[in-house]
Design an enzyme around this catalytic site. Structure first.
Site, PDB file in Angstrom:
ATOM      1  N   ASP A   1      82.129  -4.370 -52.670  1.00  0.00           N
ATOM      2  CA  ASP A   1      80.975  -5.200 -51.024  1.00  0.00           C
ATOM      3  C   ASP A   1      81.638  -4.461 -50.339  1.00  0.00           C
ATOM      4  O   ASP A   1      80.838  -5.034 -49.282  1.00  0.00           O
ATOM      5  CB  ASP A   1      81.558  -6.548 -51.335  1.00  0.00           C
TER       6      ASP A   1
ATOM      7  N   ARG B   1      56.923  -3.693 -58.690  1.00  0.00           N
ATOM      8  CA  ARG B   1      58.390  -3.871 -59.194  1.00  0.00           C
ATOM      9  C   ARG B   1      58.969  -3.838 -58.668  1.00  0.00           C
ATOM     10  O   ARG B   1      59.485  -3.238 -58.015  1.00  0.00           O
ATOM     11  CB  ARG B   1      57.567  -2.786 -60.645  1.00  0.00           C
TER      12      ARG B   1
ATOM     13  N   ILE C   1      74.779  -2.075 -63.179  1.00  0.00           N
ATOM     14  CA  ILE C   1      75.287  -0.835 -63.593  1.00  0.00           C
ATOM     15  C   ILE C   1      76.285   0.099 -61.967  1.00  0.00           C
ATOM     16  O   ILE C   1      76.643   1.241 -61.802  1.00  0.00           O
ATOM     17  CB  ILE C   1      73.962   0.348 -63.280  1.00  0.00           C
TER      18      ILE C   1
END
Length: 360
Positions: free
Chosen positions: A142, A278, A285
């Site tokens: 982060d 989409r 990942i």
């Protein structure tokens, strides 16, 4: 090279790329330069709770293949605050003294803790309670630890998110679609803004800048009118819906996790302007895989500097990256400052200068 020491190292909180590179650097400096012993603690503080404590003796030969390996060979945990440890009966128990006892049982002279602000706050409290000589290394994809420009894990997470955007460009253009990439970042938008700029996103939504769906849809329509029949959107998982609510899911243990803002945006965009949309949720990942070159560089610098702090008997300190060099600060100061994306900062100004829509 001074008196012989036996030091411990542990990784705490979520895994990420670069942790093994830190371990490698610590062992190379401690063993190769100072001829110290290094014990790798298994599963963070859980390893010190065990009887006997769970650890592995680390030497140069064992760690030299770790530079490019993702995750952490020591294992880690982001569950179970030892000061309020969840028990089988549903209650909690203070197990902090067990961890301190484990540290003493291993005859450690110092401990290097690698973690984010939450893990480091717990480790510092343990250190103060038990007289543990602690040195900290910041780790979080982060990148929200306030006093350091970079934390372990961030650079690789940005690289992975950028690669995902690169790949989505082509399929978005091929099908004239709006493609939404949802990235991690907890409560900060650092991954989204950095990867969005590097990956050529058309819209970047971060929790630090309020957005409206009207503005996002207007931007998509304007692109269509200019003959650009596809749009690439990157959104931080912590972005709220238009009513101001966090988009979360609750697991069977009652824990809430961010996830779903991408699908929320897709449904709204499709409903409002009929654009075929989409969603790709990048998820964990971003935390896995081979560390980027800069990640390895920072990890190596942090590992060496942490060992040198122990050699100088400078404890309760965290290594940071500031102005192209490693600088140590007190752990208390490090975890007191939370760093979100600055809405007036360079990256936001850059995004606006590139005519990237930030939703406001």
């Amino acid at each position: 090279m001074g008196e012989h020491k036996r030091i411990g190292i542990l990784t705490s909180g979520g895994d990420c790329a670069g942790l093994n590179a830190v371990i490698r650097a610590v062992v190379n400096r401690a063993v190769g330069t100072y001829s110290w012993e290094v014990l790798g603690i298994r599963q963070a503080t859980l390893g010190l709770m065990q009887q006997p404590p769970k650890y592995i003796a680390l030497d140069v030969e064992k760690v030299n293949s770790l530079l490019t390996a993702g995750g952490t060979v020591l294992g880690t945990t982001n569950k179970g605050n030892p000061f309020a440890y969840p028990m089988a009966d549903g209650g909690v128990c203070d197990r902090s003294e067990e961890i301190i006892a484990g540290y003493r049982q291993l005859n450690l002279d110092a401990l290097i803790g690698i973690g984010g602000d939450g893990s480091l706050a717990i480790l510092r409290r343990l250190a103060q309670q038990g007289g543990i000589n602690l040195v900290a290394i910041p780790k979080t994809i982060d990148n929200d630890v306030g006093v350091t420009e970079l934390s372990i894990g961030f650079e690789t997470a940005v690289s992975i998110a950028t690669e995902a955007l690169d790949r989505l460009h082509f399929t978005a253009a091929s099908h004239n679609r709006v493609m939404i990439l949802e990235v991690m970042g907890r409560d900060a938008g650092h991954i989204a803004i950095s990867a969005g700029i590097a990956g050529g996103a058309d819209v970047i939504l971060i929790p630090e800048i309020p957005y409206t769906l009207d503005q996002v849809c207007r931007n998509i329509k304007e692109r269509q009118e200019q003959g650009k029949n596809y749009c690439l959107i990157v959104v931080s998982e912590a972005v709220r819906n238009e009513t101001g609510d966090s988009v979360v899911s609750t697991d069977r243990f009652g824990e809430c996790r961010y996830g779903g803002i991408g699908q929320y945006l897709a449904d709204e965009i499709c409903h409002r302007i009929g654009a075929e949309t989409r969603v790709t949720v990048l998820g964990h990942i971003q935390r896995g895989g081979t560390p980027s070159p800069l990640e390895r560089l920072i990890a190596s610098a942090f590992g060496v500097a942490a060992v040198d702090l122990i050699a100088e008997q400078k404890y309760d300190q965290m290594v940071t990256w500031q102005n192209r060099q490693v600088v140590s600060v007190s752990i208390a100061d490090a975890i007191a400052q939370y760093r979100a994306v600055d809405p007036q900062g360079t990256l936001v100004k850059t995004a606006r200068g590139l005519n990237i829509c930030l939703g406001d």
